[in-house]
Scaffold this motif. Structure first.
Motif, PDB file in Angstrom:
ATOM      1  N   VAL A  44      -9.870   0.410   1.694  1.00 53.38           N
ATOM      2  CA  VAL A  44     -11.133   1.046   2.085  1.00 53.38           C
ATOM      3  C   VAL A  44     -11.372   2.310   1.266  1.00 53.38           C
ATOM      4  N   ASP A  45     -10.318   3.122   1.099  1.00 51.68           N
ATOM      5  CA  ASP A  45     -10.443   4.380   0.344  1.00 51.68           C
ATOM      6  C   ASP A  45     -10.884   4.140  -1.095  1.00 51.68           C
ATOM      7  N   THR A  46     -10.391   3.073  -1.691  1.00 48.15           N
ATOM      8  CA  THR A  46     -10.720   2.768  -3.091  1.00 48.15           C
ATOM      9  C   THR A  46     -11.947   1.859  -3.216  1.00 48.15           C
ATOM     10  N   LYS A  47     -12.604   1.614  -2.092  1.00 52.49           N
ATOM     11  CA  LYS A  47     -13.840   0.807  -2.041  1.00 52.49           C
ATOM     12  C   LYS A  47     -13.642  -0.596  -2.602  1.00 52.49           C
ATOM     13  N   LEU A  48     -12.495  -1.182  -2.209  1.00 54.49           N
ATOM     14  CA  LEU A  48     -12.204  -2.557  -2.589  1.00 54.49           C
ATOM     15  C   LEU A  48     -12.449  -3.525  -1.431  1.00 54.49           C
ATOM     16  N   THR A  49     -12.711  -2.990  -0.252  1.00 55.47           N
ATOM     17  CA  THR A  49     -13.102  -3.803   0.892  1.00 55.47           C
ATOM     18  C   THR A  49     -14.048  -2.992   1.752  1.00 55.47           C
ATOM     19  N   ILE A  50     -14.816  -3.686   2.563  1.00 60.11           N
ATOM     20  CA  ILE A  50     -15.675  -3.046   3.557  1.00 60.11           C
ATOM     21  C   ILE A  50     -14.955  -3.137   4.894  1.00 60.11           C
ATOM     22  N   ASP A  91     -20.450  -3.996  -7.749  1.00 58.19           N
ATOM     23  CA  ASP A  91     -19.649  -2.798  -8.050  1.00 58.19           C
ATOM     24  C   ASP A  91     -18.226  -2.952  -7.537  1.00 58.19           C
ATOM     25  N   MET A  92     -18.073  -3.528  -6.348  1.00 56.61           N
ATOM     26  CA  MET A  92     -16.731  -3.776  -5.806  1.00 56.61           C
ATOM     27  C   MET A  92     -15.968  -4.747  -6.692  1.00 56.61           C
ATOM     28  N   HIS A  93     -16.648  -5.782  -7.147  1.00 57.99           N
ATOM     29  CA  HIS A  93     -16.028  -6.774  -8.037  1.00 57.99           C
ATOM     30  C   HIS A  93     -15.487  -6.111  -9.302  1.00 57.99           C
ATOM     31  N   THR A 146       0.837  -1.186   0.000  1.00 53.60           N
ATOM     32  CA  THR A 146       0.000   0.000   0.000  1.00 53.60           C
ATOM     33  C   THR A 146       0.880   1.246   0.000  1.00 53.60           C
ATOM     34  N   GLN A 147       0.300   2.367  -0.424  1.00 55.26           N
ATOM     35  CA  GLN A 147       1.062   3.616  -0.447  1.00 55.26           C
ATOM     36  C   GLN A 147       1.237   4.201   0.950  1.00 55.26           C
ATOM     37  N   TYR A 148       0.490   3.693   1.922  1.00 58.28           N
ATOM     38  CA  TYR A 148       0.556   4.227   3.281  1.00 58.28           C
ATOM     39  C   TYR A 148       1.581   3.474   4.116  1.00 58.28           C
TER      40      TYR A 148
END
Length: 337
Positions: free
Chosen positions: A274-280, A309-311, A118-120
């Motif tokens: 989470v930010d990119t809405k790839l997980t809840i 949408d996540m998929h 991750t970038q973080y």
């Protein structure tokens, strides 16, 4: 180029670092003919069950104090959270560069390069002067983790009893699996739950079976998996997991996730997903967050478009070239004038 990869694994600390190191080595040697890599595993001999690739040279030690290097390497690559400083001091000069594949490492001040999925970064690592490469492009994905075709995913999502997998780590030392089962049994909407138990799961199966017997509304299937894990997961519509490598593999595959984390200092590993809405975001693992899991699953049951949408979104974020990127950067650093 001659590399040594050192990782640690056990039921207590989990198998994530070993799986990532194995993935890195397997993917790296496939695309680089002039590469000599040795994978050194610190842990008990049962870990050999996870290592069946004849193309890889393995070294096994039960304890890091047993490590004795008799040759030099272009780089030594660590994939572990903790390592003995005195042993590290003895072997660090056997390499031109010291590298970490783990963004959390107690000896990071002595590392030359770190790669992160991750970038973080953690605040203490952010302050260090080592070279840092972070982002989805450095996420190492297992070779048997394949993308899920959208037609197949949508078909599964439309089933009345749609499939949900639960995977809380290869060892699951805290037995989170049992805690999740206790909560899902009270959900009104019907689901099929696949309970994924890794090679390192050492808790009583009787406890889980006894809890499953109390479940009336759902189908629950126990699956003890290793190499076949993604064969099962690719037929599910949602994965409940922890903030390890599996969340990133699921994002690559196109499998939506609900991800929990254990400690506040692990949030940075989950934030970008989470930010990119790839997980809840499941929240910090606790009684409250597990109670809330029931509400999340109920909402998703009635609005499955969120998962679809996540998929679709996830397929635009990842490729599987991380190992080659990492190797190319190491080459540049080792051989630059």
């Amino acid at each position: 180029m001659n590399l040594l990869v050192i990782c640690k694994a056990s039921t207590q600390i989990g198998f994530g670092h070993l799986i990532r190191s194995r993935t890195f080595v397997e993917n790296a040697i496939e695309g680089n003919m002039n590469l000599d890599i040795t994978l050194c595993i610190i842990g008990d001999s049962s870990l050999k069950l996870l290592l069946k690739n004849p193309a890889i040279t393995f070294l096994f030690y039960e304890d890091e104090n047993q490590i004795l290097l008799t040759k030099s390497y272009d780089a030594i690559i660590f994939d572990t959270i903790n390592f003995n400083k005195s042993v590290f001091d003895k072997i660090r000069f056997n390499a031109k560069k010291i590298i970490s594949l783990s963004p959390v490492f107690n000896l990071m001040p002595f590392v030359d390069i770190c790669f992160n999925r991750t970038q973080y970064w953690a605040e203490d690592i952010e302050k260090l002067t080592l070279k840092k490469y972070g982002g989805f492009e450095y996420a190492l994905i297992q070779r048997n983790c394949n993308r899920i075709h959208s037609i197949i995913y949508k078909y599964g999502l439309e089933k009345r009893y749609f499939n949900i997998a639960i995977s809380m780590g290869g060892g699951d030392a805290a037995n989170k699996t049992l805690e999740v089962i206790k909560q899902i049994k009270n959900i009104i909407e019907p689901f099929t739950f696949w309970i994924m138990l890794g090679e390192g799961y050492s808790h009583s199966f009787d406890e889980i079976v006894n809890e499953i017997r109390k479940v009336k509304k759902h189908e629950i299937i126990l699956a003890k998996t290793n190499h076949s894990m993604w064969n099962v997961l690719s037929n599910t519509s949602l994965l409940i997991t922890t903030s390890g490598i599996t969340s990133y593999e699921a994002a690559y595959a196109g499998l939506p996730t609900i991800t929990f984390y254990d400690y506040d200092n692990q949030w940075f590993l989950l934030k970008e997903l989470v930010d990119t809405k790839l997980t809840i975001n499941g929240g910090k693992f606790s009684d409250n967050s597990i109670n809330n899991l029931r509400n999340i699953l109920t909402d998703l049951y009635h609005d499955r478009s969120v998962l679809y949408d996540m998929h679709k979104r996830s397929k635009k974020q990842f490729d599987n070239e991380a190992a080659n990127r990492i190797i190319n950067i190491i080459k540049e650093e080792v051989f630059k004038t």
